[in-house]
Scaffold this motif. Structure first.
Motif, PDB file in Angstrom:
ATOM      1  N   ILE A 598       0.884  -1.168   0.000  1.00 42.58           N
ATOM      2  CA  ILE A 598       0.000   0.000   0.000  1.00 42.58           C
ATOM      3  C   ILE A 598       0.917   1.212   0.000  1.00 42.58           C
ATOM      4  O   ILE A 598       2.045   1.140   0.501  1.00 42.58           O
ATOM      5  CB  ILE A 598      -0.965  -0.024   1.210  1.00 42.58           C
ATOM      6  N   ARG A 599       0.455   2.319  -0.599  1.00 43.35           N
ATOM      7  CA  ARG A 599       1.291   3.518  -0.627  1.00 43.35           C
ATOM      8  C   ARG A 599       1.749   3.868   0.783  1.00 43.35           C
ATOM      9  O   ARG A 599       0.916   4.083   1.655  1.00 43.35           O
ATOM     10  CB  ARG A 599       0.492   4.699  -1.213  1.00 43.35           C
ATOM     11  N   THR A 624      -7.622   0.263  -2.559  1.00 43.07           N
ATOM     12  CA  THR A 624      -8.951   0.147  -3.163  1.00 43.07           C
ATOM     13  C   THR A 624      -9.170   1.247  -4.192  1.00 43.07           C
ATOM     14  O   THR A 624     -10.244   1.369  -4.758  1.00 43.07           O
ATOM     15  CB  THR A 624     -10.052   0.250  -2.082  1.00 43.07           C
ATOM     16  N   THR A 625      -8.140   2.049  -4.425  1.00 43.27           N
ATOM     17  CA  THR A 625      -8.254   3.177  -5.354  1.00 43.27           C
ATOM     18  C   THR A 625      -7.949   2.733  -6.773  1.00 43.27           C
ATOM     19  O   THR A 625      -6.955   2.043  -7.004  1.00 43.27           O
ATOM     20  CB  THR A 625      -7.244   4.275  -4.957  1.00 43.27           C
ATOM     21  N   LYS A 626      -8.793   3.155  -7.697  1.00 44.94           N
ATOM     22  CA  LYS A 626      -8.567   2.883  -9.111  1.00 44.94           C
ATOM     23  C   LYS A 626      -7.183   3.384  -9.518  1.00 44.94           C
ATOM     24  O   LYS A 626      -6.809   4.495  -9.171  1.00 44.94           O
ATOM     25  CB  LYS A 626      -9.650   3.627  -9.893  1.00 44.94           C
ATOM     26  N   LEU A 672       6.271   8.909  -2.051  1.00 45.51           N
ATOM     27  CA  LEU A 672       7.317   8.136  -1.384  1.00 45.51           C
ATOM     28  C   LEU A 672       7.529   6.792  -2.074  1.00 45.51           C
ATOM     29  O   LEU A 672       7.896   5.798  -1.451  1.00 45.51           O
ATOM     30  CB  LEU A 672       6.964   7.963   0.100  1.00 45.51           C
TER      31      LEU A 672
ATOM     32  N   LEU B  34      -7.887  11.494  -8.311  1.00 43.58           N
ATOM     33  CA  LEU B  34      -9.001  10.635  -7.919  1.00 43.58           C
ATOM     34  C   LEU B  34     -10.163  10.800  -8.888  1.00 43.58           C
ATOM     35  O   LEU B  34     -10.607  11.913  -9.143  1.00 43.58           O
ATOM     36  CB  LEU B  34      -9.479  10.990  -6.508  1.00 43.58           C
ATOM     37  N   ALA B  35     -10.637   9.674  -9.415  1.00 42.10           N
ATOM     38  CA  ALA B  35     -11.792   9.735 -10.315  1.00 42.10           C
ATOM     39  C   ALA B  35     -13.026  10.168  -9.530  1.00 42.10           C
ATOM     40  O   ALA B  35     -13.829  10.959 -10.001  1.00 42.10           O
ATOM     41  CB  ALA B  35     -12.014   8.377 -10.962  1.00 42.10           C
ATOM     42  N   LYS B  53     -10.327   4.039   4.287  1.00 44.86           N
ATOM     43  CA  LYS B  53      -9.041   3.457   3.984  1.00 44.86           C
ATOM     44  C   LYS B  53      -8.163   4.439   3.187  1.00 44.86           C
ATOM     45  O   LYS B  53      -7.007   4.663   3.512  1.00 44.86           O
ATOM     46  CB  LYS B  53      -9.263   2.189   3.187  1.00 44.86           C
ATOM     47  N   ASN B  54      -8.775   5.012   2.155  1.00 39.88           N
ATOM     48  CA  ASN B  54      -7.981   5.923   1.329  1.00 39.88           C
ATOM     49  C   ASN B  54      -7.718   7.249   2.012  1.00 39.88           C
ATOM     50  O   ASN B  54      -6.686   7.873   1.778  1.00 39.88           O
ATOM     51  CB  ASN B  54      -8.645   6.113  -0.032  1.00 39.88           C
ATOM     52  N   VAL B  57      -4.781   6.453   3.967  1.00 46.29           N
ATOM     53  CA  VAL B  57      -3.567   6.392   3.126  1.00 46.29           C
ATOM     54  C   VAL B  57      -3.030   7.803   2.920  1.00 46.29           C
ATOM     55  O   VAL B  57      -1.825   8.066   3.051  1.00 46.29           O
ATOM     56  CB  VAL B  57      -3.887   5.739   1.765  1.00 46.29           C
ATOM     57  N   TYR B  61       0.745  10.200   5.370  1.00 46.09           N
ATOM     58  CA  TYR B  61       1.940  10.905   4.897  1.00 46.09           C
ATOM     59  C   TYR B  61       2.256  12.118   5.758  1.00 46.09           C
ATOM     60  O   TYR B  61       3.407  12.495   5.912  1.00 46.09           O
ATOM     61  CB  TYR B  61       1.742  11.390   3.455  1.00 46.09           C
ATOM     62  N   PRO B 136       6.473  11.314   7.346  1.00 46.76           N
ATOM     63  CA  PRO B 136       7.407  11.669   6.259  1.00 46.76           C
ATOM     64  C   PRO B 136       7.298  13.134   5.851  1.00 46.76           C
ATOM     65  O   PRO B 136       8.301  13.778   5.562  1.00 46.76           O
ATOM     66  CB  PRO B 136       6.970  10.762   5.103  1.00 46.76           C
TER      67      PRO B 136
END
Lengths: 685, 189
Positions: A598-599, A624-626, A672, B34-35, B53-54, B57, B61, B136
């Protein structure tokens, strides 16, 4: 100012009159203006800068027309998607039409590192191994004829099939994720050409052999085993062609050899194939060349193959009653040879499932008009397109009207009995496709053109059936051509792609190996019009299938933990599981790893194993991202996997050399990305 | 009389009940790559919903903590708050003819309703001011994008109070309306 004054000083006009006149004038003027605007469409206000571009680049009206017809802005959709064979690249190419943009290369018969295909990803290694011929691991193919799965003979956009001419293999590709799901080596066959073609509901994917293979009587052909000395007599006696109907399971995407069947054919070079629908439902057709059964031998006092194989004015259109063949197999009248049920030539003749019709001359192309009534052959060495009528064929077979038999006893129908028409089109007619208005389009290799002609009823109902109506030069040496959803009941017309073999002067010189040239031609009007030249620098494509874009329903991301091989949960995906263990499997040490990506972290980022271990990594891209694809590669180990969001893949390799090796995400994914890395420590023993 | 009674006694609790199935707060984050924008919404009944979740993510950072329903125990009290709101709206409807008791109940209702977004804001304030120093990318603590349109780094953010806030607010207004009217009428007399 002066005008106003004049009016003020002039004759007195009453206010009422003035208003009435003004309104009247406006009404009349408005009506006239409106009518005029209808009569002459107002020139669109063309921004000056557009005009400047045209003059600066010295574009001609045709160029501007072509550009405007083909330009698809970013974020917009093309109208059609074209699946083109990638020729000896071994892959399939995916284009948009009319933009002619290359969107994907699908790895099929050749390892493709950026897709993690053939570099340690177990499912792809197994696939290439299974699809090999049993004597060596094959990493190249010569893809020729793509086909899309069908429902009621219409393309449904679920599966794609492609054949490898060089090794007689067939592959299935899911159009859910555009990835290869199965490769099968066709038994008793060394090379193939004419497939893939699907039966109306994709029960079978069929293809004919190209060069006959040596058969051991009653036991067929086994690669690397079967040997028959090559003489003219042996060739006629022991070499055989095949027409194979591979059973396809739509649910799993796999070919099922146990429920497939094959028809033994005389050692002619069977060429292109098509399965019928509508009036031709239940019938399959393939043309043939070299009915002379020449074997070449320029150093042995015989003429070269190209001469000896071109002596007959007529070769044989093979007409196969495949539904009846299926019944015969069910009745147990087929003989199992090398894992497939084979209807021997004798049985095929005796049971009345194989017939020939004369066809001029060393032809190419074997296509069916949208109505399913006409089978169209490109004459190649004969400047005509020959059109057969399935109704006449069925009648002649029912009446047993034959002109004789070939040397193997296959009944030959009379040409005049089954012919619907012959149209003189040009030199070297190779392949026909159709539009929705009753026209056929044939590629003429030698005269370098595409020729448009009318079919007969019910495809064409005008008063000039079977006549040439237009022609357009191409650049250069056209092989196949493709129109949207041709060779199905509902072709869409609009565009035609000429798959040209030579480009000569159409592109900048990039060295002596030139790109091929796909030319996009507008066929929506009466006259064909060239729109665009598209260079192909990725192998030499042969044939392409074009489908309406809305028929394709691909996935955006996989559901978490999906094994793309089965589209179900990967057995080694356990939510949240990361880590590794070293254990013994039989007498082999295995370091098994459960990894997430995962990123911007690969977990674990340190794997310690010992020299000689089999390293087995189950890796899940938990994004889960396109488009958040990660790739995984190990330095100096030739290992590469591409893991799309939600995918779980298993990678295996032997850590045979000691050292400390970096592994990292090979697909730029985040700020990163460079830090998305880890170490494989292989301790020497 | 009948219509008025329905308006006062039935509509307010029903509005609150309907609001249970709608978010009381939401945030939508749009970025060029992001679409679809990332959205997170808070529901009275279902808690946090959306692409957590995203969001995590993206947040990791810059050292923002991981958002997960398990780490926000407060979420499990929200259904009780809303149950109380339903109960209070029913009581207020019945007590509408009475004077002081009604005002007391109504006031508790409004305070409770206002408390939800206020608490959420305080929670978010703490969240955006608690930044992992080892992240980071270093950022300064910032005030949470709670309401309106904001721009943070590459994200265009829209945050809003949702129906689960406004529907109970409408209930409060419906409940208080006859009182204001009565007062006006009595003044006129």
């Amino acid at each position: 100012m002066g005008v106003v004054k004049k009016s003020d000083n002039g004759k007195k006009v009453s206010r009422r009159k003035f208003i009435a006149a003004t309104i009247g004038g406006l009404a009349v003027g408005g009506a006239a203006g409106f009518t005029l605007s209808r009569l002459t469409a107002p020139a669109a206000p063309f921004p000056r800068e557009i005009q400047d571009v045209i003059s600066e680049r010295k574009l001609e009206p045709d160029h501007v027309y072509g550009a405007l017809k083909t330009y698809v802005p970013g974020g917009w959709q093309d109208e059609f998607i074209m699946f083109s064979s990638g020729g000896h690249s071994g892959q399939v190419l995916v284009f948009g039409i009319p933009s002619m943009k290359l969107y994907r290369v699908i790895a099929v018969f050749t390892p493709e590192p950026w897709q993690g295909y053939g570099y340690g990803d177990v499912k792809t290694m197994k696939l290439l191994e299974k699809g090999s011929n049993g004597i060596r691991f094959l990493t190249l193919g010569d893809t020729h004829h793509p086909e899309i799965s069908r429902t009621n003979a219409e393309f449904d956009g679920e599966w794609l099939f492609i054949g490898d001419k060089l090794n007689a293999r067939k592959a299935s590709i899911s159009l859910k994720d555009f990835e290869t799901k199965d490769i099968v080596k066709i038994p008793n066959t060394q090379t193939q050409h004419g497939g893939a073609c699907a039966s109306p509901n994709t029960e079978y994917v069929s293809c004919g052999s190209q060069f006959p293979a040596p058969w051991e009587p009653g036991r067929g052909y086994k690669p690397g085993v079967t040997y028959v000395q090559l003489t003219e007599t042996n060739y006629q006696e022991y070499f055989r062609g095949t027409m194979t109907f591979l059973r396809f399971d739509r649910r799993t995407g796999k070919f099922d050899l146990a429920n497939s069947f094959q028809i033994e054919l005389p050692p002619y070079m069977q060429d292109l194939e098509i399965i019928g629908w509508g009036p031709s439902d239940g019938w399959a057709f393939t043309n043939s060349i070299n009915t002379e059964m020449a074997i070449g031998g320029v150093l042995e006092g015989r003429p070269p193959l190209e001469v000896a194989a071109s002596q007959n004015d007529f070769d044989y259109l093979h007409i196969v009653n495949w539904k009846k063949a299926e019944e015969i197999v069910r009745a147990g009248k087929a003989k199992e040879m090398n894992g497939i049920k084979v209807i021997t030539l004798d049985t095929a003749i005796k049971e009345g499932i194989l017939f020939f019709a004369p066809e001029p001359k060393s032809p190419h192309g074997c296509d069916i008009s949208p109505s399913g009534r006409y089978i169209v052959i490109g004459g190649k060495l004969d400047p005509q397109v020959t059109i057969y009528d399935i109704e006449k064929i069925k009648e002649a077979i029912a009446d047993q009207r034959f002109q004789g038999e070939d040397p193997y006893g296959v009944p030959i129908l009379r040409f005049e009995d089954v012919k619907a028409a012959q149209i003189e089109v040009g030199l070297g007619p190779l392949h026909d496709e159709f539009d929705d208005k009753g026209h056929g389009y044939v590629s003429c290799f030698i005269s370098n053109e595409v020729v448009k002609y009318t079919l007969g009823p019910p495809d064409y109902t005008g008063d000039k059936p079977f006549q040439v109506v237009d022609r357009i030069p191409i650049h250069y040496n056209i092989g196949h051509l493709a129109t949207p959803e041709s060779n199905s009941p509902s072709p869409k017309g609009k565009y035609l792609v000429a798959l040209n073999k030579w480009s000569v002067d159409r592109f900048p010189n990039v060295g002596p190996l030139l790109p091929q040239n796909f030319q996009l031609i507008d066929i929506s009007g009466e006259k064909m019009r060239l729109l665009y030249d598209c260079p192909i620098g990725l192998g030499e494509p042969h044939y392409a299938k074009i489908i309406s874009i809305e028929k394709l329903k691909p996935l955006e991301v996989y559901e978490m933990g999906t094994d793309p091989e089965t589209f179900s949960k990967h057995p080694q995906y356990v939510e949240g599981k990361v880590g590794y263990e070293r254990k013994k499997e039989g007498d082999r040490w295995v370091t098994e790893v459960w990894m997430t990506l995962i990123r911007s972290t690969i977990t674990p980022d340190i794997i310690r194993c010992k020299q000689g271990d089999l390293v087995r990594i189950h890796m899940t891209n938990i994004e889960t991202t396109k488009d958040a694809t990660h790739a995984f590669a190990v330095a100096e180990y030739n290992v590469m996997a591409s893991i799309e969001p939600g995918e779980t893949a298993t990678v295996e390799f032997v850590a045979d050399k000691p050292g400390v090796f970096a592994y990292y995400c090979v697909e730029f994914c985040s700020p990163l990305h460079l830090e998305m890395a880890g170490w494989l420590e292989v301790e020497p023993v | 009389m009948k219509v008025k009674e329905i308006m006062i006694r039935v509509v307010p609790p029903i509005l609150v009940i309907i609001s249970l199935f709608t978010p009381f707060w939401g945030i939508s984050m749009k970025a060029p790559f992001l679409a679809q924008p990332l959205t997170v919404e808070v529901y009275p009944l279902f808690g946090l919903k959306g692409d957590l979740k995203n969001v995590n993510v993206v947040n990791h950072y810059v050292g923002l903590g991981e958002i997960s329903p398990e780490k926000i125990p407060e979420l499990q009290y929200i259904p009780y708050v809303y149950l109380t709101l339903i109960a209070l709206s029913i009581i207020a409807g019945i007590l509408n003819e009475k004077g002081k008791t009604f005002y007391l109940v109504w006031l508790i209702y409004v305070v409770l309703l206002a408390g939800v977004p206020i608490y959420a804001y305080i929670w978010m304030y703490n969240y955006t001011h608690t930044i992992n120093p080892n992240a980071p990318i270093e950022i300064e603590p910032f005030d949470p994008p709670f309401f309106g349109v904001h721009k943070i780094a590459n994200f265009d953010i829209t945050s809003y109070l949702g129906p689960a806030f406004f529907l109970p607010l409408v209930s409060a207004i419906i409940l208080i309306t006859p009182k204001i009217r009565n007062r006006g009428e009595s003044k006129n007399e």
